[in-house]
Design a protein around this motif. Structure first.
Motif, PDB file in Angstrom:
ATOM      1  N   LEU A 189       0.820  -1.200   0.000  1.00 30.16           N
ATOM      2  CA  LEU A 189       0.000   0.000   0.000  1.00 30.16           C
ATOM      3  C   LEU A 189       0.861   1.258   0.000  1.00 30.16           C
ATOM      4  O   LEU A 189       0.612   2.198  -0.770  1.00 30.16           O
ATOM      5  CB  LEU A 189      -0.929  -0.004   1.216  1.00 30.16           C
ATOM      6  N   ILE A 190       1.870   1.294   0.848  1.00 27.83           N
ATOM      7  CA  ILE A 190       2.694   2.489   0.971  1.00 27.83           C
ATOM      8  C   ILE A 190       3.467   2.761  -0.326  1.00 27.83           C
ATOM      9  O   ILE A 190       3.629   3.914  -0.742  1.00 27.83           O
ATOM     10  CB  ILE A 190       3.657   2.354   2.168  1.00 27.83           C
ATOM     11  N   GLN A 245       3.958   9.759   1.647  1.00 25.79           N
ATOM     12  CA  GLN A 245       4.550  11.083   1.545  1.00 25.79           C
ATOM     13  C   GLN A 245       4.814  11.425   0.076  1.00 25.79           C
ATOM     14  O   GLN A 245       5.370  10.624  -0.671  1.00 25.79           O
ATOM     15  CB  GLN A 245       5.859  11.144   2.338  1.00 25.79           C
ATOM     16  N   SER A 246       4.410  12.611  -0.311  1.00 25.84           N
ATOM     17  CA  SER A 246       4.638  13.085  -1.679  1.00 25.84           C
ATOM     18  C   SER A 246       5.031  14.557  -1.644  1.00 25.84           C
ATOM     19  O   SER A 246       4.746  15.263  -0.678  1.00 25.84           O
ATOM     20  CB  SER A 246       3.382  12.894  -2.550  1.00 25.84           C
ATOM     21  N   THR A 247       5.690  15.009  -2.702  1.00 21.77           N
ATOM     22  CA  THR A 247       6.152  16.397  -2.800  1.00 21.77           C
ATOM     23  C   THR A 247       5.218  17.192  -3.690  1.00 21.77           C
ATOM     24  O   THR A 247       4.895  16.780  -4.809  1.00 21.77           O
ATOM     25  CB  THR A 247       7.580  16.444  -3.374  1.00 21.77           C
ATOM     26  N   ASN A 248       4.787  18.319  -3.174  1.00 24.83           N
ATOM     27  CA  ASN A 248       3.921  19.211  -3.943  1.00 24.83           C
ATOM     28  C   ASN A 248       4.745  19.904  -5.025  1.00 24.83           C
ATOM     29  O   ASN A 248       5.769  20.531  -4.747  1.00 24.83           O
ATOM     30  CB  ASN A 248       3.279  20.248  -3.014  1.00 24.83           C
ATOM     31  N   ASN A 249       4.308  19.778  -6.270  1.00 23.44           N
ATOM     32  CA  ASN A 249       5.054  20.369  -7.385  1.00 23.44           C
ATOM     33  C   ASN A 249       5.020  21.894  -7.366  1.00 23.44           C
ATOM     34  O   ASN A 249       5.927  22.544  -7.909  1.00 23.44           O
ATOM     35  CB  ASN A 249       4.497  19.857  -8.716  1.00 23.44           C
ATOM     36  N   ASN A 250       4.003  22.459  -6.725  1.00 20.84           N
ATOM     37  CA  ASN A 250       3.880  23.917  -6.733  1.00 20.84           C
ATOM     38  C   ASN A 250       4.811  24.584  -5.729  1.00 20.84           C
ATOM     39  O   ASN A 250       5.551  25.520  -6.054  1.00 20.84           O
ATOM     40  CB  ASN A 250       2.434  24.321  -6.460  1.00 20.84           C
ATOM     41  N   ASN A 251       4.791  24.106  -4.470  1.00 23.22           N
ATOM     42  CA  ASN A 251       5.597  24.760  -3.441  1.00 23.22           C
ATOM     43  C   ASN A 251       6.744  23.887  -2.933  1.00 23.22           C
ATOM     44  O   ASN A 251       7.550  24.347  -2.122  1.00 23.22           O
ATOM     45  CB  ASN A 251       4.719  25.172  -2.258  1.00 23.22           C
ATOM     46  N   GLY A 252       6.834  22.627  -3.390  1.00 22.19           N
ATOM     47  CA  GLY A 252       7.929  21.760  -2.981  1.00 22.19           C
ATOM     48  C   GLY A 252       7.833  21.215  -1.580  1.00 22.19           C
ATOM     49  O   GLY A 252       8.794  20.616  -1.078  1.00 22.19           O
ATOM     50  N   LYS A 253       6.695  21.383  -0.897  1.00 16.25           N
ATOM     51  CA  LYS A 253       6.531  20.889   0.462  1.00 16.25           C
ATOM     52  C   LYS A 253       6.086  19.432   0.457  1.00 16.25           C
ATOM     53  O   LYS A 253       5.450  18.971  -0.477  1.00 16.25           O
ATOM     54  CB  LYS A 253       5.498  21.750   1.206  1.00 16.25           C
ATOM     55  N   LYS A 287      -0.506  11.972   1.279  1.00 18.52           N
ATOM     56  CA  LYS A 287      -1.643  11.645   0.420  1.00 18.52           C
ATOM     57  C   LYS A 287      -2.280  10.354   0.892  1.00 18.52           C
ATOM     58  O   LYS A 287      -1.607   9.334   1.041  1.00 18.52           O
ATOM     59  CB  LYS A 287      -1.179  11.506  -1.036  1.00 18.52           C
ATOM     60  N   GLN A 288      -3.572  10.409   1.154  1.00 21.83           N
ATOM     61  CA  GLN A 288      -4.277   9.231   1.654  1.00 21.83           C
ATOM     62  C   GLN A 288      -4.331   8.141   0.587  1.00 21.83           C
ATOM     63  O   GLN A 288      -4.559   8.412  -0.595  1.00 21.83           O
ATOM     64  CB  GLN A 288      -5.691   9.610   2.089  1.00 21.83           C
TER      65      GLN A 288
END
Length: 506
Positions: free
Chosen positions: A130-131, A426-434, A438-439
């Motif tokens: 799952l992870i 855990q994933s990285t936001n493409n807009n702000n890089g934070k 994500k469920q």
């Protein structure tokens, strides 16, 4: 001179502990707290313990090939094909019996069991798949079958499921073949329901030698022998209804052991049954036949409205029944009498129940929540909200500390009861890089639906998604079978899918 005294005390202490380890008589452990200079400060009496011989834990580890070759003469070492894994067998090696105090304390921390199993939990494989987002769906076409209500894994490659159109089918994943199991007919005196509802439950006994499910009459239960699926019994009704069982559909079954099981019905009654092996598989002219069995006890569930699900708590020796009017009812196994009824916090559509025995939890699925309940006190300790208020939780199950939730909108959710949150990655936001969490949600395909006027009237152009009425993991925990169909009763259709780490054609 004080160093000499300390060495003498230290020698006496070692002799004392050695004698203590060789006897089974309870003694006091003497602990000497020392200063930095090594002089004894004081003596503390901890507690009385019994020093008996204990078995060491089986140790799994890796060694180099050169080190493995040095131990070829040891009978306790068992290596795999490439000599990289060394296993110590504590069942056959006498050296696994230890009188060491450290081994005793370690064994006491783990429960002081005679044999400590070192097995990999099936939750590990499920969590990793799952992870790492490795689960992929393979849709299984079921043609014109109407709604799958229940399912179980027979083996690592065979699944049995029951449908609303009263079909019991075994699916072979290797050959992609589906085998229809004949339903057992009830006696002539058995009361037929006004509306047929199909097979709602499939349950196997602890030894996996018997399978109980719905019969041709939804009010009755049929039992088959495993793995041959030969008929064993069918509990039809008698003329005297007080000696019969249920007057309405059987919704769930709970095995107490290999011979006794309990059934719960829509008519708010619970019945206790016993499988008599002496009368099973009666053959006439070489054709397998079945006999009619009568219930041992039938109890009416007080304050209940339509018993929907059952679970057996072996620790408390209780059978818990979930009714549609949001009550949990407890029955004592020995007397088969109702002990109490407990009102649930969520009132709407309480239809599914699962138990996690290791952490003493019940999970009850309702319209918009899953409620976690302490099995010892029946106190609700957590209300888990679903995706939205109209999500309609239809199936729940535990795999270790992972709670799997099947919804009425085609979503499969995963809740980590140890972390007290939905399982995510855990994933990285493409807009702000934070970094964001994500469920993890599995979205089922649509399957097949019969698009009649009833379908158009219910959905009226809205997007259709099947309800996940049932889901189950294989013995390894790496494959998830999910099935169901349209949520409205008037709409016909089906869905079945196999989620696994590698895509295979069905």
């Amino acid at each position: 001179w004080y160093k000499t005294v300390f060495k003498l005390i230290f020698l006496i202490q070692n002799i004392f502990l050695s004698l203590l380890a060789l006897t089974k008589i309870p003694r006091y452990v003497v602990v000497i707290a020392e200063r930095r200079v090594g002089f004894p400060k004081h003596v503390i009496k901890i507690k009385s313990i019994s020093m008996a011989q204990i078995k060491k834990l089986a140790v799994f580890g890796t060694r180099t090939k050169s080190k493995a070759r040095r131990n070829d003469d040891s009978s306790s070492d068992c290596s795999d094909s490439n000599d990289s894994l060394i296993r110590y067998d504590c069942e056959t090696n006498a050296q696994c019996t230890s009188n060491n105090l450290a081994d005793f304390l370690r064994g006491r921390e783990l429960g002081n069991q005679k044999v400590q199993p070192m097995l990999l939990d099936t939750e590990y494989g499920t969590r990793q798949l799952l992870i790492k987002s490795l689960l992929q769906e393979t849709e299984i076409p079921l043609k014109y079958i109407n709604k799958v209500f229940c399912s179980k894994w027979l083996t690592g490659q065979q699944i049995i499921f029951g449908t609303k159109c009263n079909k019991l089918i075994v699916l072979d994943l290797n050959t992609s073949q589906m085998v229809l199991i004949p339903s057992l007919d009830s006696s002539r005196n058995s009361i037929q329901p006004e509306i047929a509802c199909g097979i709602h439950t499939i349950q196997m006994n602890p030894s996996r030698t018997l399978l109980a499910t719905g019969a041709a009459n939804p009010n009755d239960v049929a039992v088959y022998k495993l793995p041959t699926m030969d008929p064993v019994l069918n509990n039809g009704k008698l003329v005297d209804l007080t000696q019969g069982a249920h007057k309405d559909w059987v919704f769930d079954i709970a095995w107490l052991d290999d011979t006794f099981f309990v059934t719960g019905s829509r008519d708010t009654s619970l019945a206790l049954w016993r499988v008599d092996d002496t009368q099973s598989n009666c053959h006439r002219s070489g054709i397998p036949s079945h006999y009619i069995m009568h219930p041992l006890i039938v109890r009416q569930c007080q304050k209940a409205e339509k018993v929907r699900a059952l679970a057996f708590n072996n620790k408390c020796k209780e059978v818990v029944a979930l009714s549609l009017n949001a009550f949990l009812h407890l029955y004592d196994v020995e007397s088969f009498r109702q002990k109490l009824s407990w009102k649930l916090p969520n009132q709407q559509e309480n239809v599914c129940l699962s138990m996690q025995a290791e952490v003493s939890l019940y999970a009850v699925g309702s319209k918009s929540h899953v409620t976690l309940i302490d099995t010892r006190t029946l106190y609700p300790i957590k209300n888990i909200p679903s995706e939205n208020e109209s999500c309609n939780v239809r199936s729940v199950s535990f795999t270790g500390n992972i709670l799997t939730i099947g919804t009425g909108v085609g979503l499969i959710l995963f809740y980590d009861i140890r972390a007290d949150k939905y399982l995510g990655v855990q994933s990285t936001n493409n807009n702000n890089g934070k970094q964001e969490t994500k469920q993890i949600i599995l979205k089922a395909t649509k399957g097949w639906v019969y698009q009649t006027d009833a379908f158009r009237e219910v959905y009226n152009g809205a997007e259709y998604s099947p309800a996940i009425y049932t889901h189950c993991y294989d013995p390894s925990g790496t494959k998830l079978f999910a099935a169901g169909g349209p949520l409205p009763a008037s709409v016909q259709g089906n869905y079945a899918g196999l989620w696994q780490g590698m895509r295979k054609s069905i």
